[in-house]
Scaffold this motif. Structure first.
Motif, short mmCIF file in Angstrom:
data_model
loop_
_atom_site.label_atom_id
_atom_site.label_comp_id
_atom_site.label_asym_id
_atom_site.label_seq_id
_atom_site.Cartn_x
_atom_site.Cartn_y
_atom_site.Cartn_z
N VAL A 174 0.86 -1.19 0.00
CA VAL A 174 0.00 0.00 0.00
C VAL A 174 0.89 1.24 0.00
O VAL A 174 2.05 1.19 0.43
CB VAL A 174 -0.94 0.05 1.22
CG1 VAL A 174 -2.01 -1.01 1.14
CG2 VAL A 174 -0.15 -0.06 2.52
N SER A 175 0.32 2.32 -0.48
CA SER A 175 1.14 3.53 -0.56
C SER A 175 1.43 4.05 0.86
O SER A 175 0.69 3.76 1.81
CB SER A 175 0.40 4.60 -1.35
OG SER A 175 -0.61 5.13 -0.54
N GLY A 176 2.52 4.78 0.95
CA GLY A 176 2.90 5.37 2.24
C GLY A 176 1.78 6.25 2.78
O GLY A 176 1.60 6.37 3.99
N ASP A 177 1.01 6.84 1.86
CA ASP A 177 -0.09 7.73 2.28
C ASP A 177 -1.13 6.98 3.10
O ASP A 177 -1.63 7.47 4.12
CB ASP A 177 -0.80 8.31 1.05
CG ASP A 177 0.00 9.48 0.49
OD1 ASP A 177 1.05 9.79 1.09
OD2 ASP A 177 -0.43 10.03 -0.54
N LYS A 179 -0.73 4.20 4.77
CA LYS A 179 -0.13 3.84 6.06
C LYS A 179 -0.15 5.07 7.01
O LYS A 179 -0.55 4.96 8.17
CB LYS A 179 1.32 3.39 5.79
CG LYS A 179 2.10 2.99 6.99
CD LYS A 179 1.85 1.51 7.32
CE LYS A 179 2.55 1.12 8.60
NZ LYS A 179 1.79 1.46 9.79
#
Ligand code: ADP
Length: 366
Positions: A174-177, A179
């Motif tokens: 998943v994207s860092g966003d 998370k």
């Protein structure tokens, strides 16, 4: 009958004087009970909880001043209106002493019947206003309590689901966003939770409605240190205390000292391990405790403001809700105590707590 049928405790060992006063009071519509000694006054005050005590200063077994002091020390009857009555030969110094020992008023014989009734009515009006204020405060507290309590449940659910989401996405790419968003939800609900907990604490300060007991302040310090172990270890704080007394008071007082010591650790100077010193002394019939730290200090213009609800001098870099000192003030107000601070920015702060000295053995049995 008086519109509110107030009960008056009429205290005088001189029977004709007591009789005449009772007659005037009954004619004005008050209910009256009588006592002729200090011990009888304390017993009847505890049993019947009169609205007003008309208290002769010279009683055979103890002085009216002593009776007054003992009544003020007992939470259940401490708010009783007490009017001293004395002979005209009594000096001004006695009147001052009586009022300073806790009386609400001082009447000098011979007292005209209409003056007595008008004085009583004036005191009862003030008392009614105070009662109305107390009731409205209680309603507000009940409201805050309900809100804080009901917020807890959805908050727990939110935190649990955010953690679940975090867990199930662990093996996904998943994207860092995403998370970071989940982390933000967890952190925000943690902050809200701590806020709700503090609100609940504030709303549930019981004040003098609970049973007082003997508090060994040195033992109390050891309990506080155990509760603050993590903060003490992380900051390398040194908390020391001079010999501390055992006091007669409410277990809630422990919250006051825990908040003060917790703050003394939290508001430390960068790179300077907190050094905290707790001391106790006596002045004017009060215990005076001090909690001194070597932290960041507080600028003079904020030294009153910090005791109000939600007043903080910091942003999120130091966690907190601005409720701790308001709780301390509320607890102390309820115990006829005070709290204040002396501080210089950059040099540390000393918080002073005063509490009336209450002796367990002198409290009347109520
Ligand atoms: P909180 O610590 O949760 O913010 P408090 O009501 O305990 O709330 O304190 C109110 C404010 O007073 C704090 O935000 C802080 O700015 C200031 N303060 C309290 N104790 C100290 C202290 N020992 N040294 C410096 N500032 C303090």
């Amino acid at each position: 009958m008086h519109p509110r049928n107030y009960l008056i405790l009429n205290v005088d060992d001189y029977t004709p004087g007591r009789y005449a006063r009772t007659k005037v009071l009954r004619q004005a519509g008050f209910s009256v009970i009588e006592a002729a000694s200090g011990a009888e006054t304390l017993r009847l005050a505890g049993e019947h909880k009169p609205a007003v005590i008309l208290l002769d200063v010279n009683l055979p077994d103890m002085s009216g001043f002593q009776v007054c002091r003992q009544i003020r020390q007992h939470p259940e009857i401490a708010a009783t209106t007490i009017l001293h009555i004395s002979a005209s030969s009594i000096q001004v110094a006695h009147q001052v002493h009586g009022l300073e020992a806790g009386a609400d008023g001082y009447l000098v014989e011979p007292i005209d019947g209409s003056v007595l009734i008008a004085t009583l009515n004036a005191h009862l009006r003030a008392r009614e206003a105070e009662d109305a204020l107390r009731r409205s405060n209680e309603e507000l507290e009940a409201f805050a309590h309900r809100v804080a309590h009901d917020l807890n449940e959805p908050l727990r659910t939110m935190t649990a689901y955010a953690q679940l989401l975090d867990h199930s996405l662990r093996d996904e790419v998943v994207s860092g966003d995403v998370k970071a968003s989940i982390d933000n939800i967890v952190a925000a609900s943690g902050r809200m939770r701590s806020f709700v907990d503090s609100m609940l604490q504030y709303a549930t300060v019981r004040g003098n409605r609970s049973e007082p007991a003997v508090i060994d302040c040195e033992e109390m310090m050891r309990r506080i240190l155990a509760n603050l172990t993590a903060a003490i270890e992380e900051s390398h704080a040194q908390v020391r205390w001079d010999p501390l007394p055992s006091i007669y008071g409410d277990a809630e007082l422990e919250r006051v000292f825990q908040n003060l010591i917790g703050n003394a650790i939290k508001y430390r100077r960068e790179g300077v391990p907190p050094e905290i010193q707790v001391s106790a002394g006596q002045a004017d019939g009060n215990w005076v405790f001090s909690v001194r730290d070597n932290g960041i200090g507080i600028a003079p213009e904020y030294q009153d403001r910090i005791f109000r609800l939600f007043q903080r001098l910091h942003g999120r870099e130091i966690p907190g809700n601005g409720i701790g000192l308001a709780i301390a003030k509320k607890v102390l107000d309820a115990h006829r105590g005070t709290i204040r601070v002396e501080s210089r920015p950059g040099e540390g702060s000393t918080f002073f707590v005063t509490l009336p000295r209450v002796e367990a053995r002198t409290a009347p049995a109520v």
